[in-house]
Structures are given as structure tokens and as C-alpha cells.
Write an enzyme that holds these catalytic residues in place. Structure first.
Site, PDB file in Angstrom:
ATOM      1  CG  ASP A  45      -2.051  -1.024   1.060  1.00  0.00           C
ATOM      2  OD1 ASP A  45      -2.449  -1.293  -0.088  1.00  0.00           O
ATOM      3  OD2 ASP A  45      -2.526  -1.556   2.083  1.00  0.00           O
ATOM      4  N   GLY A  46       2.031   1.149   0.668  1.00  0.00           N
ATOM      5  CA  GLY A  46       2.982   2.268   0.668  1.00  0.00           C
ATOM      6  C   GLY A  46       3.449   2.599  -0.752  1.00  0.00           C
ATOM      7  CG  ASN A 126      -3.158   6.142   3.421  1.00  0.00           C
ATOM      8  OD1 ASN A 126      -4.079   5.614   2.831  1.00  0.00           O
ATOM      9  ND2 ASN A 126      -2.088   5.482   3.809  1.00  0.00           N
ATOM     10  CD  GLU A 127      -2.157   9.116   6.973  1.00  0.00           C
ATOM     11  OE1 GLU A 127      -1.138   9.313   6.268  1.00  0.00           O
ATOM     12  OE2 GLU A 127      -2.606   7.989   7.192  1.00  0.00           O
ATOM     13  NE  ARG A 152      -3.197  24.427  26.027  1.00  0.00           N
ATOM     14  CZ  ARG A 152      -4.242  25.230  25.882  1.00  0.00           C
ATOM     15  NH1 ARG A 152      -5.447  24.735  25.668  1.00  0.00           N
ATOM     16  NH2 ARG A 152      -4.088  26.537  25.938  1.00  0.00           N
ATOM     17  CG  ASP A 154       1.837  13.416  21.424  1.00  0.00           C
ATOM     18  OD1 ASP A 154       2.099  14.269  22.298  1.00  0.00           O
ATOM     19  OD2 ASP A 154       2.195  12.229  21.509  1.00  0.00           O
ATOM     20  CB  ALA A 189      -1.249  11.549  22.592  1.00  0.00           C
TER      21      ALA A 189
HETATM   22  P1  NAP Z   1       5.494   2.656   6.665  1.00  0.00           P
HETATM   23  O1  NAP Z   1       5.661   3.180   8.057  1.00  0.00           O
HETATM   24  O2  NAP Z   1       6.644   2.002   5.983  1.00  0.00           O
HETATM   25  O3  NAP Z   1       4.234   1.629   6.577  1.00  0.00           O
HETATM   26  C1  NAP Z   1       3.023   1.899   7.135  1.00  0.00           C
HETATM   27  C2  NAP Z   1       2.116   0.674   7.055  1.00  0.00           C
HETATM   28  O4  NAP Z   1       0.813   1.155   6.740  1.00  0.00           O
HETATM   29  C3  NAP Z   1       2.482  -0.378   6.017  1.00  0.00           C
HETATM   30  O5  NAP Z   1       2.264  -1.657   6.579  1.00  0.00           O
HETATM   31  C4  NAP Z   1       1.474  -0.120   4.905  1.00  0.00           C
HETATM   32  O6  NAP Z   1       1.136  -1.270   4.157  1.00  0.00           O
HETATM   33  C5  NAP Z   1       0.289   0.332   5.710  1.00  0.00           C
HETATM   34  N1  NAP Z   1      -0.716   1.104   4.969  1.00  0.00           N
HETATM   35  C6  NAP Z   1      -0.518   2.113   4.091  1.00  0.00           C
HETATM   36  N2  NAP Z   1      -1.701   2.580   3.656  1.00  0.00           N
HETATM   37  C7  NAP Z   1      -2.647   1.829   4.268  1.00  0.00           C
HETATM   38  C8  NAP Z   1      -4.052   1.829   4.230  1.00  0.00           C
HETATM   39  N3  NAP Z   1      -4.721   2.707   3.476  1.00  0.00           N
HETATM   40  N4  NAP Z   1      -4.726   0.950   5.009  1.00  0.00           N
HETATM   41  C9  NAP Z   1      -4.060   0.077   5.793  1.00  0.00           C
HETATM   42  N5  NAP Z   1      -2.726   0.020   5.872  1.00  0.00           N
HETATM   43  C10 NAP Z   1      -2.024   0.901   5.121  1.00  0.00           C
HETATM   44  O7  NAP Z   1       5.033   3.919   5.792  1.00  0.00           O
HETATM   45  P2  NAP Z   1       4.618   4.018   4.267  1.00  0.00           P
HETATM   46  O8  NAP Z   1       4.617   2.657   3.623  1.00  0.00           O
HETATM   47  O9  NAP Z   1       5.394   5.114   3.648  1.00  0.00           O
HETATM   48  O10 NAP Z   1       3.110   4.491   4.438  1.00  0.00           O
HETATM   49  C11 NAP Z   1       2.801   5.759   4.964  1.00  0.00           C
HETATM   50  C12 NAP Z   1       1.581   5.539   5.803  1.00  0.00           C
HETATM   51  O11 NAP Z   1       1.967   4.949   7.042  1.00  0.00           O
HETATM   52  C13 NAP Z   1       0.865   6.803   6.208  1.00  0.00           C
HETATM   53  O12 NAP Z   1      -0.022   7.238   5.207  1.00  0.00           O
HETATM   54  C14 NAP Z   1       0.163   6.368   7.489  1.00  0.00           C
HETATM   55  O13 NAP Z   1      -1.173   5.974   7.232  1.00  0.00           O
HETATM   56  C15 NAP Z   1       0.928   5.146   7.947  1.00  0.00           C
HETATM   57  N6  NAP Z   1       1.421   5.388   9.290  1.00  0.00           N
HETATM   58  C16 NAP Z   1       0.843   4.706  10.302  1.00  0.00           C
HETATM   59  C17 NAP Z   1       1.217   4.934  11.615  1.00  0.00           C
HETATM   60  C18 NAP Z   1       0.549   4.171  12.702  1.00  0.00           C
HETATM   61  O14 NAP Z   1      -0.321   3.344  12.400  1.00  0.00           O
HETATM   62  N7  NAP Z   1       0.883   4.443  13.944  1.00  0.00           N
HETATM   63  C19 NAP Z   1       2.198   5.882  11.917  1.00  0.00           C
HETATM   64  C20 NAP Z   1       2.775   6.566  10.847  1.00  0.00           C
HETATM   65  C21 NAP Z   1       2.368   6.329   9.522  1.00  0.00           C
HETATM   66  P3  NAP Z   1       2.133  -1.994   3.137  1.00  0.00           P
HETATM   67  O15 NAP Z   1       3.030  -2.858   3.997  1.00  0.00           O
HETATM   68  O16 NAP Z   1       1.216  -2.801   2.283  1.00  0.00           O
HETATM   69  O17 NAP Z   1       2.882  -0.942   2.377  1.00  0.00           O
END
Ligand code: NAP
Length: 267
Positions: A45-46, A126-127, A152, A154, A189
């Protein structure tokens, strides 16, 4: 058919991209890095987030297809051993114009970022998040130009329906079906005590509603838009609303959203 392939960069994804090019050449598909009709994302998804932002200025003219090299994802329908079947269906569409692909459209988030140094507009798949770098984020939140709360904590996360299963889910936000045109505001938070108070629950805003975030001045902040990280120290405000644009996915077979949710989180 004009197409482009983006892969995650690992060995399996790169090999599959090569395999895709070979199969596509046999079908007389043409590689087009500038204005493709179809963009294939191979990885996770990334990887789809990267593909989206690579072609963010051409979104109305592109349909995306995701091939997953791990588990099936939210933006990817095809497994690594199904490339030949995918090409066959794409080719059938191309030759017969029978449109075996169903185009599924998902809502996007539009952001307008006002800084002392200028104003920019972005879209997120995503967001968007706004976080304090060295400490608590303090920000006034308005909904539809009316004062709502003083936040107030994170940070704040504003997600799309398809992004609701990503960061938003970790924050206790609801998972929202992508047929619902909405954005969701989730707190990261927040501080809640006798002095400070926030709503403490995720909010779902419909299309044509707007959320404006006004951080206190002189804070070092971090903006994220999907995987993109932007440090800011002169932010005035961020406006968030459902975008007029949508992302299109070419679906050559059904894979309902709730099946994706179940397969990602329950088994
Ligand atoms: P990453 O930190 O390498 O991976 C984030 C994880 O989120 C990966 O497992 C990815 O799936 C999954 N993901 C991405 N889009 C998704 C969706 N729409 N629904 C469910 N899971 C999803 O970062 P990245 O690959 O660059 O992705 C950036 C995304 O990470 C941001 O958009 C944010 O949503 C997410 N993120 C999550 C957190 C958290 O949950 N605490 C914190 C920071 C960022 P794949 O393994 O299939 O790529």
C-alpha cells in the site's frame, strides 16, 4: 494502452515489474511515464502512495492497479503469481473495449496550507497529520468557520475513508467505507484534564464541510501528507475538506472493502 509501472524497489517487486513489461510488450502496450492511462503499483500500500503522488497532477486521467508482493492490501488486488491473468484482462479490455474493468473511485483529502512564506494546495490519499516537533501542539480548530475547540496534544490526523484503515485506525478512528464522501479528524494523544478539554472522539465531516486548524505561533511543527514529511516553522493555518477529485482504481474482479478489512486485521 499507455501504462507505467512503479515498484517498491525490493528484488521481488523489481523482477515482477520486469515481467510485467515483457508481458505488456507482447500485447503492444506502450510505456508512458508522462500521461499513462493505467499505473501499476507493485509492492505494498505504501508503494501505491508513492504512485499516487508521482502522478498527483494527472489523477483525473489515470486508473491505478495494485499488485502486492506481500499480503493483499487496501490498494492492491493482485498477487505476485497473477500477473499473466491481470495482463490478459487488461488486454481484453484494450482490444474489445468491453470494459471488463470496473472503475472504482475513492474520495481524497484536499489541504490548503497557509504559511507566512506562501500558500500551497495538496491532496492526500491516506491522511494529513500535524504534530509538534519539540512538544505539545497547541492549535485552535474551527469547523465550518466556527470555533470548535482548542487542541493540546501530540497532534491531529485528518484521513480519507481509504486512509481510515491506516494511521487513523491506530488512533482509534472508525474504519469508513470509501463510498462515503467524508474526512475523519482523529486526535493524537490529546491532553484532557480540569484545565484543558478536547472532544476526545473522532469526528466525521461530510463533503462541503471544512476544518481549519490554526496553530499557536512560533511552534516547530511537522506536517505529513501520506508518506511525505514537511517540517514547518511559519505555519498560519491548514484547511481540510473532501477534494473535488477522486482516485480511480481499475478493478478487474471484485474485492469488497469489508473483505479487505477482514483479511488485513482478522485473519
Ligand atoms: P510505513 O511506516 O513504511 O508503513 C506503514 C504501514 O501502513 C504499512 O504496513 C502499509 O502497508 C500500511 N498502509 C498504508 N496505507 C494503508 C491503508 N490505506 N490501510 C491500511 N494500511 C495501510 O510507511 P509508508 O509505507 O510510507 O506508508 C505511509 C503511511 O503509514 C501513512 O499514510 C500512514 O497511514 C501510515 N502510518 C501509520 C502509523 C501508525 O499506524 N501508527 C504511523 C505513521 C504512519 P504496506 O506494507 O502494504 O505498504
Amino acid at each position: 494502452m499507455r501504462y507505467y509501472v512503479l515498484d517498491r524497489g525490493d528484488q521481488l517487486s523489481a523482477e515482477l515489474a520486469e515481467q510485467f513489461h515483457q508481458l505488456a510488450a507482447q500485447r503492444h502496450f506502450v510505456i508512458d511515464a508522462v500521461s499513462p492511462e493505467i499505473v501499476i503499483s507493485i509492492g505494498g500500500d505504501g508503494t501505491m502512495l508513492h504512485a499516487f503522488h508521482t502522478f498527483v497532477n494527472h489523477i483525473p486521467n489515470i486508473a491505478f492497479v495494485g499488485v502486492h508482493t506481500g499480503h493483499l492490501g487496501f490498494y492492491s488486488d493482485w498477487k505476485s503469481d497473477e500477473l499473466a491473468q491481470l495482463i490478459e484482462l487488461m488486454s481484453h479490455d484494450f482490444i474489445s473495449a468491453e470494459n471488463t474493468a470496473r472503475i472504482v473511485k475513492y474520495p481524497l483529502l484536499e489541504l490548503t496550507i497557509h504559511k507566512k512564506s506562501g500558500t500551497t494546495t495538496h491532496v492526500a490519499l491516506n491522511e494529513f497529520t500535524l504534530k509538534g516537533v519539540y512538544g505539545t501542539l497547541v492549535a485552535q480548530i474551527d469547523i465550518n468557520q466556527a470555533s470548535f475547540e482548542m487542541f493540546r496534544g501530540d497532534g491531529i490526523c485528518v484521513s480519507t475513508p481509504s486512509g481510515s484503515t491506516a494511521y487513523n485506525k491506530s488512533l482509534g478512528g472508525a474504519m469508513v467505507h470509501p463510498s462515503i464522501e467524508a474526512i475523519q479528524i482523529a486526535e493524537i494523544a490529546s491532553i484532557n484534564n480540569r484545565v484543558y478539554r478536547t472532544m476526545g472522539a473522532p469526528l466525521l465531516l461530510p463533503k462541503h464541510h471544512e476544518c481549519n486548524i490554526y496553530p499557536n505561533q512560533d511552534q516547530r511543527l511537522l506536517i505529513t501528507i501520506d508518506h511525505i514529511v514537511l517540517p514547518v516553522d511559519d505555519l498560519i493555518s491548514v484547511s481540510c475538506k473532501v477534494s473535488e477529485q477522486k482516485i480511480s482504481f481499475a478493478r478487474y474482479r471484485p474485492y469488497p472493502f469489508w473483505d479487505r478489512v477482514k483479511s488485513a486485521f482478522l485473519r
